[in-house]
Design a protein around this motif. Structure first.
Motif, mmCIF file in Angstrom:
data_model
loop_
_atom_site.group_PDB
_atom_site.id
_atom_site.type_symbol
_atom_site.label_atom_id
_atom_site.label_comp_id
_atom_site.label_asym_id
_atom_site.label_seq_id
_atom_site.Cartn_x
_atom_site.Cartn_y
_atom_site.Cartn_z
ATOM 1 N N UNK A 198 0.827 -1.208 0.000
ATOM 2 C CA UNK A 198 0.000 0.000 0.000
ATOM 3 C C UNK A 198 0.862 1.259 0.000
ATOM 4 N N UNK A 199 0.239 2.348 -0.399
ATOM 5 C CA UNK A 199 0.932 3.644 -0.436
ATOM 6 C C UNK A 199 1.198 4.124 0.985
ATOM 7 N N UNK A 200 2.466 4.436 1.251
ATOM 8 C CA UNK A 200 2.881 4.918 2.566
ATOM 9 C C UNK A 200 3.076 6.432 2.469
ATOM 10 N N UNK A 201 2.487 7.211 3.387
ATOM 11 C CA UNK A 201 2.669 8.667 3.311
ATOM 12 C C UNK A 201 4.120 9.077 3.565
ATOM 13 N N UNK A 202 4.499 10.214 2.995
ATOM 14 C CA UNK A 202 5.829 10.770 3.250
ATOM 15 C C UNK A 202 5.856 11.304 4.678
ATOM 16 N N UNK A 203 6.823 10.841 5.440
ATOM 17 C CA UNK A 203 6.945 11.224 6.845
ATOM 18 C C UNK A 203 8.331 11.826 7.048
ATOM 19 N N UNK A 204 8.369 13.035 7.603
ATOM 20 C CA UNK A 204 9.643 13.707 7.853
ATOM 21 C C UNK A 204 10.383 13.022 9.007
ATOM 22 N N UNK A 205 11.635 13.402 9.206
ATOM 23 C CA UNK A 205 12.417 12.832 10.313
ATOM 24 C C UNK A 205 11.784 13.141 11.663
ATOM 25 N N UNK A 206 11.307 14.364 11.833
ATOM 26 C CA UNK A 206 10.671 14.748 13.092
ATOM 27 C C UNK A 206 9.377 13.951 13.299
ATOM 28 N N UNK A 207 8.599 13.817 12.241
ATOM 29 C CA UNK A 207 7.356 13.049 12.333
ATOM 30 C C UNK A 207 7.653 11.580 12.638
ATOM 31 N N UNK A 208 8.757 11.080 12.088
ATOM 32 C CA UNK A 208 9.161 9.701 12.355
ATOM 33 C C UNK A 208 9.436 9.499 13.853
ATOM 34 N N UNK A 209 10.024 10.494 14.508
ATOM 35 C CA UNK A 209 10.273 10.401 15.947
ATOM 36 C C UNK A 209 8.946 10.257 16.702
ATOM 37 N N UNK A 210 7.930 10.990 16.264
ATOM 38 C CA UNK A 210 6.607 10.878 16.885
ATOM 39 C C UNK A 210 6.020 9.500 16.594
ATOM 40 N N UNK A 211 6.159 9.037 15.360
ATOM 41 C CA UNK A 211 5.624 7.724 14.992
ATOM 42 C C UNK A 211 6.253 6.610 15.826
ATOM 43 N N UNK A 212 7.551 6.721 16.127
ATOM 44 C CA UNK A 212 8.197 5.689 16.938
ATOM 45 C C UNK A 212 7.545 5.581 18.308
ATOM 46 N N UNK A 213 7.167 6.719 18.888
ATOM 47 C CA UNK A 213 6.479 6.714 20.179
ATOM 48 C C UNK A 213 5.102 6.071 20.025
ATOM 49 N N UNK A 232 8.539 21.573 22.473
ATOM 50 C CA UNK A 232 7.435 22.155 23.220
ATOM 51 C C UNK A 232 6.152 21.368 22.901
ATOM 52 N N UNK A 233 5.179 21.375 23.814
ATOM 53 C CA UNK A 233 3.917 20.673 23.549
ATOM 54 C C UNK A 233 3.255 21.086 22.236
ATOM 55 N N UNK A 234 3.305 22.377 21.890
ATOM 56 C CA UNK A 234 2.690 22.820 20.629
ATOM 57 C C UNK A 234 3.350 22.174 19.420
ATOM 58 N N UNK A 235 4.651 21.966 19.473
ATOM 59 C CA UNK A 235 5.362 21.304 18.376
ATOM 60 C C UNK A 235 4.860 19.872 18.226
ATOM 61 N N UNK A 236 4.698 19.186 19.330
ATOM 62 C CA UNK A 236 4.224 17.798 19.310
ATOM 63 C C UNK A 236 2.796 17.744 18.788
ATOM 64 N N UNK A 237 1.949 18.677 19.229
ATOM 65 C CA UNK A 237 0.566 18.734 18.740
ATOM 66 C C UNK A 237 0.552 18.944 17.224
ATOM 67 N N UNK A 238 1.437 19.812 16.730
ATOM 68 C CA UNK A 238 1.523 20.071 15.293
ATOM 69 C C UNK A 238 1.923 18.813 14.546
ATOM 70 N N UNK A 239 2.908 18.087 15.063
ATOM 71 C CA UNK A 239 3.358 16.840 14.425
ATOM 72 C C UNK A 239 2.222 15.819 14.387
ATOM 73 N N UNK A 240 1.514 15.694 15.485
ATOM 74 C CA UNK A 240 0.391 14.752 15.530
ATOM 75 C C UNK A 240 -0.677 15.127 14.504
ATOM 76 N N UNK A 241 -1.004 16.418 14.426
ATOM 77 C CA UNK A 241 -2.012 16.878 13.458
ATOM 78 C C UNK A 241 -1.564 16.598 12.027
ATOM 79 N N UNK A 242 -0.287 16.828 11.728
ATOM 80 C CA UNK A 242 0.235 16.550 10.383
ATOM 81 C C UNK A 242 0.119 15.072 10.047
ATOM 82 N N UNK A 243 0.469 14.235 11.014
ATOM 83 C CA UNK A 243 0.428 12.788 10.779
ATOM 84 C C UNK A 243 -1.001 12.289 10.576
ATOM 85 N N UNK A 244 -1.959 12.909 11.261
ATOM 86 C CA UNK A 244 -3.368 12.567 11.046
ATOM 87 C C UNK A 244 -3.783 13.003 9.641
#
Length: 128
Positions: free
Chosen positions: A2-17, A40-52
Motif C-alpha cells: 500500500x501507499x505509505x505517506x511521506x513522513x519527515x524525520x521529526x514526524x518519524x520520531x513521533x511515529x516511533x512513540x 514544546x507541547x505545541x510542536x508535538x501537537x503540530x506533528x500529531x495533526x500533520x500525521x493525522x
C-alpha cells in the motif's frame, strides 16, 4: 504494497512513540517527549495533526483528549524507506551498498563476521 505517506524525520520520531505505546493519548505523547527532547507541547501537537492529515495516524476523541493509533505499520514504513534509500544512492541493489561499505573500509571485522553468519544461516534455511 500500500501507499505509505511521506513522513519527515521529526514526524518519524513521533511515529516511533506511537508504534511503541499505541493506543496513546495526546498528553501521554507529550510526556514521552518531555523526557527525551526539548520539543514544546505545541510542536508535538503540530506533528500529531500533520500525521493525522497525512493518514499515518488515526485520532479518536475520548472526552477531552485524542487517542492515537497508527495507520502505517512500522515494518511497512521501514521497508519503503530502505527501498527508497537503496534506489536513491545505490541503484536499488543492496550488493552495491555493501560493496561501497567494503571498498571504503567502513565495515569492521565484526561487521563482516556478522554478515557472514547471517548469509550462512540464510543458505541453511534455503537448503531445507
Amino acid at each position: 504494497m500500500k501507499e505509505i505517506p511521506q513522513i519527515s524525520e521529526a514526524e518519524y520520531e513521533v511515529m516511533k512513540v506511537i508504534w511503541y505505546y499505541e493506543p496513546i493519548s495526546t498528553p501521554e505523547v507529550v510526556e514521552k517527549f518531555s523526557n527525551k527532547s526539548d520539543w514544546k507541547p505545541n510542536t508535538i501537537h503540530t506533528m500529531l495533526a500533520r500525521l493525522v492529515k497525512k493518514k499515518a495516524l488515526h485520532a479518536r476523541k475520548d472526552g477531552r483528549v485524542y487517542i492515537y493509533t497508527s495507520l502505517v505499520e512500522k515494518h511497512e514504513f521501514v521497508e519503503q524507506k530502505s527501498k527508497s534509500f537503496l534506489k536513491q544512492f545505490f541503484g536499488g541493489t543492496i550488493n552495491s551498498m555493501v560493496l561501497n561499505f567494503i571498498e571504503n573500509d567502513q565495515l569492521s571485522n565484526e561487521d563482516i563476521s556478522e554478515l557472514q553468519k547471517i548469509l550462512s544461516m540464510r543458505d541453511k534455511k534455503g537448503e531445507k
